[in-house]
Design an enzyme around this catalytic site. Structure first.
Site, PDB file in Angstrom:
ATOM      1  N   ASN A 201      31.865  70.684  -1.774  1.00  0.00           N
ATOM      2  CA  ASN A 201      30.606  69.941  -1.892  1.00  0.00           C
ATOM      3  C   ASN A 201      29.707  70.613  -2.930  1.00  0.00           C
ATOM      4  OD1 ASN A 201      28.908  71.994  -0.527  1.00  0.00           O
ATOM      5  ND2 ASN A 201      30.265  71.519   1.187  1.00  0.00           N
TER       6      ASN A 201
ATOM      7  N   ASP B 133      33.167  69.801   6.701  1.00  0.00           N
ATOM      8  CA  ASP B 133      33.470  69.397   8.079  1.00  0.00           C
ATOM      9  C   ASP B 133      34.948  69.116   8.286  1.00  0.00           C
ATOM     10  OD1 ASP B 133      30.873  69.595   9.086  1.00  0.00           O
ATOM     11  OD2 ASP B 133      30.317  67.681   8.167  1.00  0.00           O
TER      12      ASP B 133
ATOM     13  N   LYS C 206      51.988  71.694  -6.816  1.00  0.00           N
ATOM     14  CA  LYS C 206      51.018  70.710  -7.306  1.00  0.00           C
ATOM     15  C   LYS C 206      51.489  69.288  -6.989  1.00  0.00           C
ATOM     16  CE  LYS C 206      48.856  69.094 -11.502  1.00  0.00           C
ATOM     17  NZ  LYS C 206      49.019  68.957 -12.938  1.00  0.00           N
TER      18      LYS C 206
ATOM     19  N   PRO D 294      36.252  73.918  12.229  1.00  0.00           N
ATOM     20  CA  PRO D 294      35.378  74.405  13.307  1.00  0.00           C
ATOM     21  C   PRO D 294      33.918  74.293  12.890  1.00  0.00           C
ATOM     22  CG  PRO D 294      36.473  76.239  12.184  1.00  0.00           C
ATOM     23  CD  PRO D 294      37.062  74.976  11.632  1.00  0.00           C
ATOM     24  N   ASP D 295      33.040  74.076  13.854  1.00  0.00           N
ATOM     25  CA  ASP D 295      31.595  74.089  13.575  1.00  0.00           C
ATOM     26  C   ASP D 295      31.082  75.481  13.948  1.00  0.00           C
ATOM     27  OD1 ASP D 295      28.763  73.924  13.781  1.00  0.00           O
ATOM     28  OD2 ASP D 295      28.953  71.736  13.788  1.00  0.00           O
ATOM     29  N   ILE D 296      30.795  76.256  12.918  1.00  0.00           N
ATOM     30  CA  ILE D 296      30.499  77.682  13.120  1.00  0.00           C
ATOM     31  C   ILE D 296      29.227  77.877  13.953  1.00  0.00           C
ATOM     32  CG2 ILE D 296      30.039  79.870  11.930  1.00  0.00           C
ATOM     33  CD1 ILE D 296      31.525  78.584   9.473  1.00  0.00           C
TER      34      ILE D 296
ATOM     35  N   LYS E 119      23.672  71.993  18.904  1.00  0.00           N
ATOM     36  CA  LYS E 119      24.248  73.289  18.527  1.00  0.00           C
ATOM     37  C   LYS E 119      23.551  74.449  19.242  1.00  0.00           C
ATOM     38  CE  LYS E 119      25.595  71.401  14.065  1.00  0.00           C
ATOM     39  NZ  LYS E 119      26.394  71.678  12.879  1.00  0.00           N
TER      40      LYS E 119
HETATM   41  N1  CTP Z   1      27.607  74.033  10.166  1.00  0.00           N
HETATM   42  C1  CTP Z   1      28.569  74.935  10.558  1.00  0.00           C
HETATM   43  N2  CTP Z   1      29.877  74.562  10.591  1.00  0.00           N
HETATM   44  C2  CTP Z   1      30.238  73.319  10.220  1.00  0.00           C
HETATM   45  C3  CTP Z   1      29.258  72.392   9.800  1.00  0.00           C
HETATM   46  C4  CTP Z   1      27.948  72.790   9.784  1.00  0.00           C
HETATM   47  O1  CTP Z   1      28.224  76.063  10.891  1.00  0.00           O
HETATM   48  N3  CTP Z   1      31.521  72.982  10.252  1.00  0.00           N
HETATM   49  C5  CTP Z   1      26.196  74.463  10.197  1.00  0.00           C
HETATM   50  C6  CTP Z   1      25.527  74.470   8.840  1.00  0.00           C
HETATM   51  O2  CTP Z   1      25.631  75.733   8.212  1.00  0.00           O
HETATM   52  C7  CTP Z   1      24.091  74.129   9.220  1.00  0.00           C
HETATM   53  C8  CTP Z   1      24.239  73.239  10.430  1.00  0.00           C
HETATM   54  O3  CTP Z   1      25.512  73.531  10.980  1.00  0.00           O
HETATM   55  O4  CTP Z   1      23.379  75.260   9.640  1.00  0.00           O
HETATM   56  C9  CTP Z   1      24.153  71.749  10.128  1.00  0.00           C
HETATM   57  O5  CTP Z   1      24.996  71.423   9.059  1.00  0.00           O
HETATM   58  P1  CTP Z   1      25.022  69.950   8.461  1.00  0.00           P
HETATM   59  O6  CTP Z   1      26.060  69.908   7.383  1.00  0.00           O
HETATM   60  O7  CTP Z   1      23.632  69.510   8.136  1.00  0.00           O
HETATM   61  O8  CTP Z   1      25.459  69.063   9.668  1.00  0.00           O
HETATM   62  P2  CTP Z   1      26.801  68.797  10.412  1.00  0.00           P
HETATM   63  O9  CTP Z   1      26.847  69.687  11.625  1.00  0.00           O
HETATM   64  O10 CTP Z   1      27.958  68.870   9.490  1.00  0.00           O
HETATM   65  O11 CTP Z   1      26.576  67.323  10.947  1.00  0.00           O
HETATM   66  P3  CTP Z   1      26.627  65.900  10.195  1.00  0.00           P
HETATM   67  O12 CTP Z   1      27.914  65.864   9.471  1.00  0.00           O
HETATM   68  O13 CTP Z   1      26.542  64.942  11.332  1.00  0.00           O
HETATM   69  O14 CTP Z   1      25.417  65.845   9.310  1.00  0.00           O
END
Ligand code: CTP
Length: 421
Positions: free
Chosen positions: A232, A301, A311, A327-329, A364
């Site tokens: 991104n 995500d 390749k 994983p969502d950290i 979270k």
């Molecule tokens: N975050 C994280 N791990 C992920 C995604 C997000 O730790 N896999 C953390 C980001 O560093 C930030 C917060 O969660 O502090 C929100 O990130 P954001 O990208 O705004 O949201 P998402 O949780 O990805 O939700 P959405 O896709 O619904 O906007």
């Protein structure tokens, strides 16, 4: 983002946005800049220029030895101020200069500081204007020793530097590398970035002293094959600004950074990672010792379900990529939080800003969410400024458009409030 969780229409329609407040920097700070007799004096000229560009007010004092290497004219032109050097100047401004110079300054910076000047200061001598002015100073003194490695490591110089540290002066360790004398070793002038941060720390409240802070920053990269990846637009600037400002305010800072093109902030431990899983594993390992964790990273995500070893060829006609969730950290940290750990997340939003920010705060289990608009032309990704709203379970505070460093400082102000019982 707009005040009531709406959109920042200005950013998208091109309507005039408010001017950003100046970065918290050295603007207006009065620096008494001592230059002593080393070939590295030419570097000091560049630093005076950097300070002047930042609108700091610089007054240079040169020793006689310094004038063997570089002229007063150079420093006069770069600082825009009279350069001092004569202990016994007879004009009204010069006559009491050894007293007035430090009275009219916020700090003293001596760069380069030779072994001779270091010895003079360590012994309280006042036999030239610079040493007399330092002796008369009750403001912070910062030294950048620069000399041949053997001179630096000589027990006499080491003792003198220890004495100056004892007195309370800040001694910035010289950098290593090839020296003007042809030898290789410690003794070079440090990078300006480190010196600048040291000066900024002198002027900052040390309200994060003793806190151990982990910050995630930048994007993650999720490989598809040896040449391609999903990622991104995150530049990492906001996370890096948080790291710099926290360090300035006295914190011990660890930055877990995805692939970004930014210099390591001085004094910050930087751990580089690439993928979301690597970032999660690193954060998990380091989280144990932390008091505050800030998730400023734009973590991908999703990742491709498989990463091809070779390749992918266009003849292979790939028309879709199968993805799996990363994983969502921050959510993992929020689920397993230990008492006392403070968690700060970001919410990067294109719409329903505040509503989405609140959802993330709750889902979270965070203490603070920094909501920013990713579509504004001066907010969000890859720009120097930001405009955020700080959400806690109790309240919301909308900040003006600020530089990312100024925004970072305001975030820390709020964190300090939350961390203070
Ligand atoms: N975050 C994280 N791990 C992920 C995604 C997000 O730790 N896999 C953390 C980001 O560093 C930030 C917060 O969660 O502090 C929100 O990130 P954001 O990208 O705004 O949201 P998402 O949780 O990805 O939700 P959405 O896709 O619904 O906007």
């Amino acid at each position: 983002m707009a005040a009531q969780g709406g959109r920042n229409s200005a950013g998208r329609t091109g309507a005039t946005e408010p001017a950003a407040a100046p970065a918290p920097g050295l603007q207006g700070r009065r620096i008494l800049f001592g230059v002593t007799g080393s070939i590295a004096a030419f570097k000091a000229a560049g630093w005076v220029r950097c300070l002047a560009n930042e609108e700091a007010r610089v007054t240079v004092v040169m020793t006689r030895a310094a004038e063997q290497f570089i002229s007063r004219l150079t420093f006069g032109a770069l600082s825009g101020n009279r350069v001092h050097g004569d202990m016994f100047a007879s004009d009204p401004e010069g006559i009491m200069a050894h007293i007035t110079l430090s009275r009219e300054a916020d700090c003293v910076l001596i760069a380069p500081a030779t072994a001779q000047t270091i010895a003079r200061l360590a012994h309280g001598l006042a036999d030239d204007l610079l040493s007399a002015a330092v002796l008369a100073a009750d403001i912070p003194v910062v030294l950048c020793p620069a000399m041949n490695t053997n001179m630096l490591h000589h027990p006499a110089t080491r003792d003198n530097l220890d004495r100056l540290r004892e007195i309370g002066y800040t001694v910035i360790a010289p950098a290593s590398g090839s020296l003007a004398c042809g030898e290789v070793g410690a003794g070079r002038m440090p990078e300006w970035d480190l010196v600048r941060e040291t000066l900024l720390a002198l002027f900052a409240d040390q309200d994060l002293a003793g806190r151990r802070i982990l910050i995630t920053a930048g994007p993650t990269r999720e490989p598809l094959d040896p040449v391609r990846y999903l990622s991104n637009r995150s530049s990492g600037r906001m996370g890096y600004a948080l790291a710099r400002t926290a360090r300035r305010r006295g914190a011990g800072v660890t930055l877990v950074a995805g692939p970004v093109n930014l210099p390591d902030p001085p004094g910050v431990r930087v751990v580089r990672v690439t993928t979301a899983v690597e970032m999660r594993d690193t954060v998990r390992t380091l989280a144990e010792g932390m008091d505050i964790i800030v998730g400023a990273a734009a973590v991908a995500d999703f990742r491709p379900r498989t990463c091809q070893e070779r390749k992918i060829k266009k003849r292979g006609a790939v028309t879709s990529i199968e993805l799996e969730r990363n994983p969502d950290i921050m959510a993992e940290l929020g689920r397993n939080r230990r008492p006392g750990l403070l968690l700060v997340g970001f919410a990067a939003e294109s719409h329903d800003h505040e509503q989405e920010g609140r959802r993330k705060l709750e889902e979270k289990n965070l203490d603070l969410v920094v909501v920013n608009d990713i579509l504004g032309s001066r907010t969000g990704f890859d720009v120097e400024t930001n405009q955020v709203t700080l959400l806690t379970a109790r309240d919301r505070r909308r900040l003006p458009l600020l530089s990312k460093e100024a925004t970072a400082d305001r975030i820390w102000d709020r964190v300090v409030e939350l961390a203070t019982p």
